[in-house]
Design a protein around this motif. Structure first.
Motif, PDB file in Angstrom:
ATOM      1  N   GLY A 204       0.846  -1.181   0.000  1.00 32.47           N
ATOM      2  CA  GLY A 204       0.000   0.000   0.000  1.00 32.47           C
ATOM      3  C   GLY A 204       0.887   1.239   0.000  1.00 32.47           C
ATOM      4  N   TYR A 205       0.680   2.117  -0.976  1.00 31.28           N
ATOM      5  CA  TYR A 205       1.529   3.296  -1.140  1.00 31.28           C
ATOM      6  C   TYR A 205       0.783   4.538  -0.660  1.00 31.28           C
ATOM      7  CZ  TYR A 205       4.170   0.148  -4.136  1.00 31.28           C
ATOM      8  OH  TYR A 205       4.891  -0.918  -4.622  1.00 31.28           O
ATOM      9  N   GLU A 206       1.357   5.247   0.291  1.00 31.05           N
ATOM     10  CA  GLU A 206       0.766   6.501   0.743  1.00 31.05           C
ATOM     11  C   GLU A 206       1.249   7.639  -0.151  1.00 31.05           C
ATOM     12  OE1 GLU A 206       0.044   7.986   5.051  1.00 31.05           O
ATOM     13  OE2 GLU A 206       1.945   8.886   4.411  1.00 31.05           O
ATOM     14  N   VAL A 207       0.342   8.526  -0.525  1.00 26.69           N
ATOM     15  CA  VAL A 207       0.674   9.685  -1.356  1.00 26.69           C
ATOM     16  C   VAL A 207       0.050  10.932  -0.739  1.00 26.69           C
ATOM     17  CG1 VAL A 207       0.866   8.335  -3.485  1.00 26.69           C
ATOM     18  CG2 VAL A 207      -1.351   9.311  -2.835  1.00 26.69           C
ATOM     19  N   GLY A 208       0.541  12.089  -1.141  1.00 27.65           N
ATOM     20  CA  GLY A 208      -0.005  13.334  -0.617  1.00 27.65           C
ATOM     21  C   GLY A 208      -1.325  13.712  -1.239  1.00 27.65           C
ATOM     22  N   ASP A 209      -1.496  13.401  -2.532  1.00 24.14           N
ATOM     23  CA  ASP A 209      -2.706  13.774  -3.265  1.00 24.14           C
ATOM     24  C   ASP A 209      -3.179  12.550  -4.042  1.00 24.14           C
ATOM     25  OD1 ASP A 209      -4.616  14.752  -5.091  1.00 24.14           O
ATOM     26  OD2 ASP A 209      -3.652  16.717  -5.199  1.00 24.14           O
ATOM     27  N   LEU A 210      -4.171  11.863  -3.511  1.00 20.97           N
ATOM     28  CA  LEU A 210      -4.630  10.616  -4.126  1.00 20.97           C
ATOM     29  C   LEU A 210      -5.242  10.861  -5.497  1.00 20.97           C
ATOM     30  CD1 LEU A 210      -5.139   7.574  -3.990  1.00 20.97           C
ATOM     31  CD2 LEU A 210      -7.282   8.074  -2.780  1.00 20.97           C
ATOM     32  N   ASP A 211      -6.063  11.889  -5.628  1.00 22.26           N
ATOM     33  CA  ASP A 211      -6.735  12.138  -6.900  1.00 22.26           C
ATOM     34  C   ASP A 211      -5.728  12.432  -8.011  1.00 22.26           C
ATOM     35  OD1 ASP A 211      -9.320  11.768  -5.834  1.00 22.26           O
ATOM     36  OD2 ASP A 211      -9.298  13.806  -5.046  1.00 22.26           O
ATOM     37  N   ALA A 212      -4.731  13.250  -7.722  1.00 18.82           N
ATOM     38  CA  ALA A 212      -3.711  13.566  -8.725  1.00 18.82           C
ATOM     39  C   ALA A 212      -2.915  12.317  -9.095  1.00 18.82           C
ATOM     40  CB  ALA A 212      -2.778  14.661  -8.206  1.00 18.82           C
ATOM     41  N   THR A 213      -2.632  11.480  -8.111  1.00 18.30           N
ATOM     42  CA  THR A 213      -1.891  10.239  -8.371  1.00 18.30           C
ATOM     43  C   THR A 213      -2.691   9.318  -9.275  1.00 18.30           C
ATOM     44  OG1 THR A 213      -0.796  10.414  -6.215  1.00 18.30           O
ATOM     45  CG2 THR A 213      -0.762   8.262  -7.300  1.00 18.30           C
ATOM     46  N   LEU A 214      -3.987   9.202  -9.031  1.00 25.86           N
ATOM     47  CA  LEU A 214      -4.825   8.338  -9.865  1.00 25.86           C
ATOM     48  C   LEU A 214      -4.944   8.883 -11.286  1.00 25.86           C
ATOM     49  CD1 LEU A 214      -7.669   7.360  -7.361  1.00 25.86           C
ATOM     50  CD2 LEU A 214      -5.590   6.086  -7.952  1.00 25.86           C
ATOM     51  N   ARG A 215      -4.952  10.209 -11.437  1.00 22.86           N
ATOM     52  CA  ARG A 215      -4.965  10.777 -12.797  1.00 22.86           C
ATOM     53  C   ARG A 215      -3.697  10.402 -13.547  1.00 22.86           C
ATOM     54  NH1 ARG A 215      -7.451  15.275 -10.195  1.00 22.86           N
ATOM     55  NH2 ARG A 215      -5.437  16.329  -9.979  1.00 22.86           N
ATOM     56  N   ARG A 216      -2.560  10.500 -12.870  1.00 20.86           N
ATOM     57  CA  ARG A 216      -1.299  10.127 -13.529  1.00 20.86           C
ATOM     58  C   ARG A 216      -1.285   8.640 -13.856  1.00 20.86           C
ATOM     59  NH1 ARG A 216       0.855  13.584  -9.486  1.00 20.86           N
ATOM     60  NH2 ARG A 216       1.573  11.778  -8.264  1.00 20.86           N
ATOM     61  N   ALA A 217      -1.863   7.838 -12.981  1.00 18.46           N
ATOM     62  CA  ALA A 217      -1.925   6.390 -13.246  1.00 18.46           C
ATOM     63  C   ALA A 217      -2.718   6.119 -14.511  1.00 18.46           C
ATOM     64  CB  ALA A 217      -2.540   5.668 -12.048  1.00 18.46           C
ATOM     65  N   ARG A 218      -3.900   6.698 -14.608  1.00 21.23           N
ATOM     66  CA  ARG A 218      -4.732   6.485 -15.802  1.00 21.23           C
ATOM     67  C   ARG A 218      -4.027   6.993 -17.056  1.00 21.23           C
ATOM     68  NH1 ARG A 218      -9.113   8.075 -12.113  1.00 21.23           N
ATOM     69  NH2 ARG A 218     -10.615   6.348 -11.917  1.00 21.23           N
ATOM     70  N   ASP A 219      -3.433   8.167 -16.974  1.00 17.71           N
ATOM     71  CA  ASP A 219      -2.774   8.759 -18.143  1.00 17.71           C
ATOM     72  C   ASP A 219      -1.577   7.938 -18.607  1.00 17.71           C
ATOM     73  OD1 ASP A 219      -4.616  10.802 -18.063  1.00 17.71           O
ATOM     74  OD2 ASP A 219      -3.270  12.255 -17.107  1.00 17.71           O
ATOM     75  N   SER A 220      -0.997   7.139 -17.710  1.00 18.47           N
ATOM     76  CA  SER A 220       0.207   6.372 -18.056  1.00 18.47           C
ATOM     77  C   SER A 220      -0.097   4.919 -18.393  1.00 18.47           C
ATOM     78  CB  SER A 220       1.213   6.439 -16.902  1.00 18.47           C
ATOM     79  OG  SER A 220       0.686   5.829 -15.735  1.00 18.47           O
ATOM     80  N   GLY A 221      -1.393   4.569 -18.522  1.00 20.00           N
ATOM     81  CA  GLY A 221      -1.744   3.224 -18.968  1.00 20.00           C
ATOM     82  C   GLY A 221      -2.202   2.276 -17.882  1.00 20.00           C
ATOM     83  N   ALA A 222      -2.267   2.729 -16.623  1.00 21.14           N
ATOM     84  CA  ALA A 222      -2.769   1.882 -15.544  1.00 21.14           C
ATOM     85  C   ALA A 222      -4.292   1.974 -15.480  1.00 21.14           C
ATOM     86  CB  ALA A 222      -2.157   2.298 -14.211  1.00 21.14           C
ATOM     87  N   THR A 223      -4.907   1.040 -14.787  1.00 16.82           N
ATOM     88  CA  THR A 223      -6.355   0.993 -14.636  1.00 16.82           C
ATOM     89  C   THR A 223      -6.718   1.082 -13.163  1.00 16.82           C
ATOM     90  OG1 THR A 223      -6.541  -0.444 -16.578  1.00 16.82           O
ATOM     91  CG2 THR A 223      -8.439  -0.339 -15.100  1.00 16.82           C
ATOM     92  N   VAL A 224      -7.617   1.987 -12.822  1.00 21.22           N
ATOM     93  CA  VAL A 224      -8.114   2.069 -11.445  1.00 21.22           C
ATOM     94  C   VAL A 224      -9.212   1.022 -11.304  1.00 21.22           C
ATOM     95  CG1 VAL A 224      -9.200   3.522  -9.694  1.00 21.22           C
ATOM     96  CG2 VAL A 224      -7.539   4.522 -11.293  1.00 21.22           C
ATOM     97  N   VAL A 225      -8.933  -0.044 -10.560  1.00 19.64           N
ATOM     98  CA  VAL A 225      -9.876  -1.165 -10.470  1.00 19.64           C
ATOM     99  C   VAL A 225     -10.792  -1.057  -9.252  1.00 19.64           C
ATOM    100  CG1 VAL A 225      -8.482  -2.753 -11.833  1.00 19.64           C
ATOM    101  CG2 VAL A 225      -8.093  -2.592  -9.362  1.00 19.64           C
ATOM    102  N   VAL A 226     -10.411  -0.241  -8.270  1.00 19.20           N
ATOM    103  CA  VAL A 226     -11.298   0.122  -7.161  1.00 19.20           C
ATOM    104  C   VAL A 226     -11.168   1.618  -6.988  1.00 19.20           C
ATOM    105  CG1 VAL A 226     -11.829  -0.111  -4.707  1.00 19.20           C
ATOM    106  CG2 VAL A 226     -11.022  -2.109  -5.999  1.00 19.20           C
TER     107      VAL A 226
END
Length: 292
Positions: A242-264
């Motif tokens: 489990g990775y803690e980040v300062g800004d979850l929403d921004a991190t998830l945007r970068r994940a989607r933009d880089s080819g990852a899938t938000v599954v939950v």
């Protein structure tokens, strides 16, 4: 379970084995600990790009090496981020047993002595110490089948402290949870931060009910033990970290933009917001930020 049984269980976790009394703390720091990620060689570049972008990290150049005591060949990279590091392996040969089953690599001050200390604390040696191209390694298995690699480098490693220390997420059945915690805490010189026996099961994807959640901390970083009956909807139980980040929403945007899938999708979980992400190549990670 009545109050007397709970008290006895708590005291049992606090008892330090006599063999452990003379061992020392072999940790160096959580910034040197890496989750081991095995992906198909064809997926390695896409995975590294996506993970690096998601967590604003920095990868090392890929190298082709033998990282096992028997003949094998893998492309290997390390990605360091402010939320933790990963070691990535894209094997070009079959992966020798039991590699690929270890979850984390812990930098220790002395591999051989760390293995002895882990044995004294109740862990078994799964792979005896061996030399690699840049140091020395071993794999131990803690009660419950939690496989962990120890490593030591010939040249001293230097990494800055992490902004956010990740958590090792360990799913265990009720029959082995206490034995694991006792052994792991003894070896790591760690402590039990909390033991919530009725945590809301929404945290592991259920619509109702409770489960037991144990949070640990040591010089090796954080660990969370999730005690369940194994009736889990995917992807729960497949994530290692489990990775803690300062800004979850921004991190998830970068994940989607880089080819990852938000599954939950992001959702509140007590004192945090959390989501689950699947990266190219199949690696699943829990990502969270403090607060709701």
């Amino acid at each position: 379970m009545n109050r007397a049984h709970i008290l006895l269980a708590t005291l049992a976790l606090a008892i330090v084995p006599a063999a452990f009394a003379s061992t020392r703390d072999f940790s160096v720091g959580p910034q040197y600990d890496t989750t081991h990620v095995y992906v198909a060689a064809a997926d390695l570049d896409a995975f590294v790009r996506s993970f690096t972008t998601t967590f604003a990290g920095q990868p090392t150049p890929p190298v082709v090496v033998t990282v096992t005591p028997t003949p094998s060949k893998t492309t290997s990279q390390v990605v360091r981020t402010s939320s933790g590091a990963i070691s990535v392996f894209g094997f070009q040969t079959p992966v020798p047993y039991p590699f690929g089953q270890e979850r984390t690599g812990y930098l220790v001050t002395n591999v051989d002595e760390a293995v002895k200390a882990a044995n004294a604390a109740g862990a078994a040696t799964l792979v005896a110490p061996f030399d690699d191209p840049i140091g020395r390694d071993a794999v131990v298995t803690f009660p419950g089948g939690v496989n962990t690699q120890f490593y030591w480098h010939t040249a001293k490693s230097t990494s800055a402290p992490l902004e956010h220390v990740p958590e090792n997420r360990i799913y265990l059945p009720v029959q082995s949870a206490d034995a694991f915690v006792k052994s792991f805490v003894a070896f790591t010189h760690g402590k039990v931060l909390s033991d919530e026996r009725h945590a809301p099961a929404v945290e592991i994807g259920r619509s109702a009910g409770t489960y037991r959640r144990i949070r640990l901390a040591s010089g090796f970083g954080k660990a969370t033990v999730l005690v369940t009956d194994g009736h889990l909807d995917w992807p729960y139980g497949t994530e290692l970290t489990g990775y803690e980040v300062g800004d979850l929403d921004a991190t998830l945007r970068r994940a989607r933009d880089s080819g990852a899938t938000v599954v939950v999708e992001a959702h509140p979980e007590g004192d945090r917001r959390a989501a689950m992400v699947r990266f190219p190549g199949g690696y699943v990670a829990e990502i969270h930020s403090a607060g709701n």
